[in-house]
Design a protein around this motif. Structure first.
Motif, mmCIF file in Angstrom:
data_model
loop_
_atom_site.group_PDB
_atom_site.id
_atom_site.type_symbol
_atom_site.label_atom_id
_atom_site.label_comp_id
_atom_site.label_asym_id
_atom_site.label_seq_id
_atom_site.Cartn_x
_atom_site.Cartn_y
_atom_site.Cartn_z
ATOM 1 N N PHE A 188 16.082 60.738 45.657
ATOM 2 C CA PHE A 188 16.159 60.052 46.818
ATOM 3 C C PHE A 188 15.510 61.444 47.892
ATOM 4 N N VAL A 189 15.528 62.708 48.008
ATOM 5 C CA VAL A 189 14.775 63.232 48.513
ATOM 6 C C VAL A 189 13.592 63.062 49.133
ATOM 7 N N HIS A 190 12.864 63.224 47.365
ATOM 8 C CA HIS A 190 11.129 62.940 47.055
ATOM 9 C C HIS A 190 11.117 61.629 47.029
ATOM 10 N N GLU A 191 12.081 61.034 47.532
ATOM 11 C CA GLU A 191 10.832 59.435 47.909
ATOM 12 C C GLU A 191 11.357 58.593 49.126
ATOM 13 N N ARG A 192 12.276 59.611 49.407
ATOM 14 C CA ARG A 192 11.987 59.801 51.474
ATOM 15 C C ARG A 192 10.829 60.787 51.733
ATOM 16 N N LEU A 193 10.621 61.544 51.325
ATOM 17 C CA LEU A 193 9.774 62.820 52.179
ATOM 18 C C LEU A 193 8.312 62.594 52.260
ATOM 19 N N GLU A 194 8.214 61.863 50.181
ATOM 20 C CA GLU A 194 6.973 61.243 50.340
ATOM 21 C C GLU A 194 6.197 60.547 50.961
#
Ligand code: ZN
Ligand code: ZN
Length: 398
Positions: A188-194
């Motif tokens: 979730f963090v990776h997808e949201r921040l990207e």
């Protein structure tokens, strides 16, 4: 009854022929060593170098089984109200490339403002009945708390660059669902921040993206007797670094807010010394901590470490001497400014106070304290002796 101060200069002892303590001009510490008792302190003894968290727990007379995991100390140290059953991690904002390899473990050390904006986007996350809360502390540093679960899981921080962040794995069967939730949070963090505009801007400016969180030191609160219960004393902590405030809060000390106490090389030592003076009005025992001696040694800068010791001598010692309390000065461990790592060598130790007697001719460094009568003290022995000398100790089996 007297008052007692335990003053820890982190990573104080050192290796080699010209150690920072031997190089530093520190007349006040040398005066206290010559008019007090000297020796060495080694938290674990037997040639083992501890991390700072466990080293402080041992200093305060607790044991390895009381160690809750570094994430707990970090969470408590930044003022979060951790509840029993919650799982806490220390974490970093980081940068990974298209293949998921870590290219910067600190995402280019973003400013507090940028990091805070980024963390707003990932502050809350739910997976099944696990609820994740992400808090920004300073620069790239975060604390991540899960409402429940097991801390028997592996870290997702590879502690080096050029490799993928490892997936979280359970270390026992019961931890399976927690590890699964942690991996969902990381995705979730990776997808949201990207997809953040901030990252498009950063790429344009040639800055590393902030597109990953690396988790380490999972832990949960444990039931430990408070300092008050254990020693019957009111204790306060004067420190800048979150870890040290966290250990102190974990054992129930009052953690004072000192203006300008940063835990960094620029910390306000005079304000800390004044903090000790104020704290002793309402407390029997004060734990005073200075971090930068350890930081300079990690940076392989023995001269910087020697200068920090000189600053402490000029800015902290006059107030401490004035207080006429029972004072112990040592390191939680030694840190080698040659190797840039914690060292298993013991740290020089001195104890001074109105009635403690003297090891005449002693000075405060690795060489001279060898003649001191305290020998090498381990674990909780030092705090027990300090409290006994100050007439603050309970008698064993009275
Ligand atoms: Zn340390
Ligand atoms: Zn260190």
């Amino acid at each position: 009854m007297g008052k007692a101060v335990l003053f820890i200069m982190d990573g104080l002892g050192d290796e080699g022929e010209r150690t920072p303590l031997l190089m530093a001009y520190k007349p006040k510490m040398d005066f206290l060593a010559g008019s007090g008792l000297t020796g060495y302190y080694s938290a674990l003894g037997s040639g083992q170098a501890p991390g700072s968290g466990i080293a402080h727990l041992l200093l305060f007379g607790y044991s390895e089984k009381d160690y809750p995991g570094r994430g707990v100390f970090e969470a408590l140290g930044v003022g979060l109200d951790l509840k029993p059953g919650q799982v806490a991690f220390r974490a970093n904002l980081a940068t990974v490339d298209e293949k998921g390899r870590v290219v910067d473990r600190r995402a280019g050390r973003p400013s507090d403002e940028i990091a805070e904006e980024v963390v707003k986007e990932i502050a809350k996350f739910e997976y099944k009945d696990f609820e994740f809360s992400t808090f920004h502390t300073t620069e790239h540093r975060l604390v991540v708390v899960i409402n429940k679960g097991s801390a028997d899981i592996t870290e997702t921080d590879p502690h080096k660059v050029g490799v993928k962040a490892p997936v979280c794995r359970p270390l026992c069967k019961a931890a399976g669902p927690t590890a699964e939730a942690v991996n969902a949070y990381v995705r979730f963090v990776h997808e949201r921040l990207e997809e953040l505009a901030i990252n498009r801007e950063r790429v344009k400016k040639g800055l590393p993206k902030i597109n990953m969180v690396l988790l380490r030191g999972p832990g949960k609160l444990k039931r430990v007797p408070s300092f008050k219960r254990k020693y019957g004393l009111k204790a306060a902590c004067v420190a800048g670094g979150a870890l040290y405030k966290g250990v102190a809060r974990y054992v129930g000390m009052d953690v004072l807010q000192i203006p300008g106490a940063t835990g960094g090389k620029n910390t306000n030592l005079i304000a800390k010394a004044e903090g000790v003076r104020d704290a002793l009005k309402k407390h029997d025992f004060v734990f005073l901590h200075v971090k930068a001696t350890d930081s300079y040694a990690h940076d392989r800068d023995p001269v910087g470490k020697a200068r920090m010791i000189q600053r402490v001598d000029q800015e902290v010692l006059p107030t401490l001497i004035d207080l006429e309390c029972f004072l112990a000065i040592t390191g939680d461990h030694s840190t080698s400014s040659i190797r840039g790592e914690h060292s298993a060598l013991p740290s020089p130790l001195l104890i001074s106070g109105p009635s403690v007697g003297a090891d005449p001719g002693s000075r405060f460094d690795e060489v001279h304290v060898a003649k001191g009568r305290l020998g090498t003290m381990r674990r909780g022995e030092l705090i027990h002796l300090l409290l006994d000398l100050a007439d603050l100790a309970k008698v064993v089996f009275p």
